[in-house]
Every structure is written in C-alpha cells, then in structure tokens.
Design a protein around this motif. Sequence first.
Motif, PDB file in Angstrom:
ATOM      1  N   GLU A  36      45.581  -5.439   6.413  1.00  0.00           N
ATOM      2  CA  GLU A  36      44.936  -5.776   7.685  1.00  0.00           C
ATOM      3  C   GLU A  36      45.931  -6.203   8.765  1.00  0.00           C
ATOM      4  OE1 GLU A  36      43.827  -6.697   4.751  1.00  0.00           O
ATOM      5  OE2 GLU A  36      41.634  -6.563   4.643  1.00  0.00           O
ATOM      6  N   PRO A  37      46.889  -7.102   8.472  1.00  0.00           N
ATOM      7  CA  PRO A  37      47.829  -7.476   9.545  1.00  0.00           C
ATOM      8  C   PRO A  37      48.605  -6.282  10.097  1.00  0.00           C
ATOM      9  CG  PRO A  37      47.944  -9.043   7.746  1.00  0.00           C
ATOM     10  CD  PRO A  37      47.104  -7.906   7.263  1.00  0.00           C
ATOM     11  N   ASN A  38      48.943  -5.331   9.243  1.00  0.00           N
ATOM     12  CA  ASN A  38      49.653  -4.154   9.730  1.00  0.00           C
ATOM     13  C   ASN A  38      48.741  -3.292  10.594  1.00  0.00           C
ATOM     14  OD1 ASN A  38      52.140  -2.459   9.680  1.00  0.00           O
ATOM     15  ND2 ASN A  38      50.751  -0.986   8.764  1.00  0.00           N
ATOM     16  N   ALA A  92      44.992 -13.047  16.674  1.00  0.00           N
ATOM     17  CA  ALA A  92      45.242 -13.328  18.089  1.00  0.00           C
ATOM     18  C   ALA A  92      46.614 -13.948  18.304  1.00  0.00           C
ATOM     19  CB  ALA A  92      44.155 -14.254  18.640  1.00  0.00           C
ATOM     20  N   ILE A  93      46.997 -14.857  17.429  1.00  0.00           N
ATOM     21  CA  ILE A  93      48.300 -15.534  17.580  1.00  0.00           C
ATOM     22  C   ILE A  93      49.443 -14.557  17.349  1.00  0.00           C
ATOM     23  CG2 ILE A  93      49.830 -17.283  16.601  1.00  0.00           C
ATOM     24  CD1 ILE A  93      47.295 -18.956  16.051  1.00  0.00           C
ATOM     25  N   LEU A  94      49.401 -13.860  16.225  1.00  0.00           N
ATOM     26  CA  LEU A  94      50.475 -12.904  15.937  1.00  0.00           C
ATOM     27  C   LEU A  94      50.414 -11.704  16.873  1.00  0.00           C
ATOM     28  CD1 LEU A  94      50.626 -12.910  12.028  1.00  0.00           C
ATOM     29  CD2 LEU A  94      52.281 -13.873  13.611  1.00  0.00           C
ATOM     30  N   GLY A  95      49.203 -11.319  17.247  1.00  0.00           N
ATOM     31  CA  GLY A  95      49.042 -10.150  18.106  1.00  0.00           C
ATOM     32  C   GLY A  95      49.663 -10.311  19.475  1.00  0.00           C
ATOM     33  N   PHE A 131      55.976 -10.340  14.236  1.00  0.00           N
ATOM     34  CA  PHE A 131      54.714  -9.771  13.753  1.00  0.00           C
ATOM     35  C   PHE A 131      54.999  -8.629  12.773  1.00  0.00           C
ATOM     36  CE2 PHE A 131      50.259  -8.190  15.299  1.00  0.00           C
ATOM     37  CZ  PHE A 131      49.762  -8.428  14.023  1.00  0.00           C
ATOM     38  N   THR A 132      55.977  -7.786  13.093  1.00  0.00           N
ATOM     39  CA  THR A 132      56.340  -6.682  12.199  1.00  0.00           C
ATOM     40  C   THR A 132      56.767  -7.196  10.834  1.00  0.00           C
ATOM     41  OG1 THR A 132      57.049  -5.310  14.071  1.00  0.00           O
ATOM     42  CG2 THR A 132      57.896  -4.712  11.899  1.00  0.00           C
ATOM     43  N   THR A 133      57.583  -8.247  10.839  1.00  0.00           N
ATOM     44  CA  THR A 133      58.070  -8.805   9.575  1.00  0.00           C
ATOM     45  C   THR A 133      56.932  -9.362   8.735  1.00  0.00           C
ATOM     46  OG1 THR A 133      60.177  -9.366  10.650  1.00  0.00           O
ATOM     47  CG2 THR A 133      59.696 -10.450   8.562  1.00  0.00           C
ATOM     48  N   PRO A 187      62.750  -8.841  19.905  1.00  0.00           N
ATOM     49  CA  PRO A 187      62.939  -9.819  18.828  1.00  0.00           C
ATOM     50  C   PRO A 187      61.714 -10.676  18.540  1.00  0.00           C
ATOM     51  CG  PRO A 187      64.847  -9.777  20.251  1.00  0.00           C
ATOM     52  CD  PRO A 187      63.818  -8.900  20.910  1.00  0.00           C
ATOM     53  N   ILE A 188      60.981 -11.075  19.600  1.00  0.00           N
ATOM     54  CA  ILE A 188      59.773 -11.883  19.375  1.00  0.00           C
ATOM     55  C   ILE A 188      58.691 -11.038  18.711  1.00  0.00           C
ATOM     56  CG2 ILE A 188      57.921 -13.164  20.520  1.00  0.00           C
ATOM     57  CD1 ILE A 188      59.990 -13.954  22.655  1.00  0.00           C
TER      58      ILE A 188
END
Length: 357
Positions: free
Chosen positions: A212-214, A180-183, A198-200, A193-194
């Motif tokens: 999973e994060p990807n 939820a936070i990164l999403g 998440f991509t990084t 940029p923000i």
Amino acid sequence: MAIAKRKFTFYKHMMTGVSYMIPVVAMGGLLISIGTMLGGVSVIDSPESFAGIVYFAGKTAMALVVPVLTAFIAYSIADRPGIAPGLLLGTMAVANGTGFLGGIIAGYFIGYVSLFIKKKLRVPSAMEPLVPVLIIPLLSGIIGALFMSYIIAPPISAATAAMITMFKEMGTSSKFLFGAILGALPGVDMAGPIGKIFTTVATGMMAEGIFEPNGAKVCCCMVPPLALGISSTFMSKKKYTKNEKEAGKPALILGLCQVTEGGLPFLLANPLRVFPATAIGCSVTGGIAMVFGVTAPVTMGGIFALPVMGNPIGAVIAVTAGVIVAVALLAILRKDVEEEEVVKEEELKMDISIKVE
C-alpha cells in the motif's frame, strides 16, 4: 561544515544502496504482476506452470532486495571488500526477521568494519592479493554474523514485527494520516532528497510484503508535474512566465509517466509559491490512496503501472483529487507575472534610493 559533510556522506551511502536495490524491486514486482495476471489469484498453487514460474521468480527476486541494499551500502563505504559480507548480513536480516531496517544497520556496520580492516590490516606482500577477495570478507563476515545474531536481531526483529502488525491493524483515519504525512514529501522537493524518504519507507515495506505505501507513492509522485502543467497551460496562464509555460506541456507528459522532476523548473523559479501547493496536493493523494488500499508492485510507471496496481480506479481518484487541490492552491498562491515584475521594480528602486542616501 564537518557535520554537514558527514550527513551528506551518510545519505550518499544510503542512496548508493537504494539505487542498486531499485532495479531488483522493479524486476521482482513486474514478474509477480505478470505471473498474477497470467495465472490469476490461484497462481500460488501452480508453481510448475509458466505463470507460476514467473510469479515465484518474482518472489525470489523480492527476497534479494534487502541483501542487495545491505551489500551496496557496504560497497559505498568500503568498496569491493564490503560486497560479500554485505550480502551475507542482508540475507541474515531476511532470515532472522529484522528485514529492511536490520539490513540498513548491517550495511553501515559491515561497511565500516570492512573499511577499518582494510586500513589497519598488514600482511606479507605475497598475501596482499588475497586481502580484498578473501581475508577482509572472511573477517568481516565472522564479525558481522556475531553482530547480527546477538546485538541486532533480537530488538530489531521485534520492532519490525510490531511495525508490520501495527500497519496491518491501522484504521481508516490512521491510514489516511500515514499516507498524508509521507505523501507530502515528494511535493516538497519534487522527489529529491526529502521525497526519497517516502521511497525508502515504501520500498522497505514492499520487502515485508506490504504494497500500500508504494501504491500511494506512485500516485503522489505524479501529482506535482501534472498540477503545474495543468496550471501553467490551462488554468492560470497569467501567473507564469513564458519559460514556465513552455515547461508546462512537457510537465504534463512527465507527470503521467511519474517523473516528478518535471516540476523542478517551476520549483526552482519560485519555490515559496510552488512547494506548499504541491506538498498539500500530494498529501491529499497519499491519504486517499492509503484509504482506498491502492497497491503497486512496481516503483515506477505512472499511468503505465495502472494495469498491475491494486484498485487502479482508487489510484485515479487519488491522483485527480490531489491535482485539483494543488491547481487550486497554485491559483491562490501565485501572483500574476505583471504584478510580480512591478513588485520587483519597486524593491529595486527602494534599494537604489537607500544606497544613494
């Protein structure tokens, strides 16, 4: 001004590395996916079959992710002389367990070391052609190898191992919070940029074998353009200008293809009434995708990535939930176009009257 410029330069070097790294991630992820689809879960036991060759080619490509990232961060700082020592330190980062984080630190370190040597080293004119191709890489390589072995490797490898262990042991509530936070980030600036934070993070965890994060990132990046396209085309048409309505239909297609930038026309036109809705919608999607264990070996694709994703049904549910939330919030936050125009006229009259007085 100087501090802002330094921050931009720091970010530029990182994004240079990431931009060169992404094609490697995409190639490796697709090869792994194709190999797995052709050979099934037992493909790992058949390395000499066609499926096995494709699968292990993908695994080999994924091992190049950190070296390429490190090399091109160094390249962004020091130009060509930074590439060879960057590749060396990136490979060492994989070997000594410092991984993605170690590769980033090494990229900046070796880049600035190479740049310092490039500026300060003085050699006879006959040796000048050797400086960028031999002397700088050699000196930087020695310094960088010592730096990685004695300073970076011990603490970073321990921290990386702890992070991976912590992620694998996360409970359902913790995974939802993480997602939820990164999403929310791609919904703030439409993967600008923000959103790239998440991509990084997601790409770095892919390099450690955690997908999973990807998977959550792929789902989240579809939400803003889909929500804005549905809202402006079907649900809240009175709340959008003619130009925004025209941008709505392409936004639907771009959303399905995971091109988050499809929401930019709406964000730029009315940011305060757009990004809260899209950020919260993305947050819901990220949390649900993490809880459902959605995985993705590819960084892009949208609906076209579904065949190679883990738990594609969970991905569809996560995206649908986020879009519904975002569309509902847009209906609340946005005002009718006529109302906004009246407010602007009243503000303009007030400004005129104040100036006249």
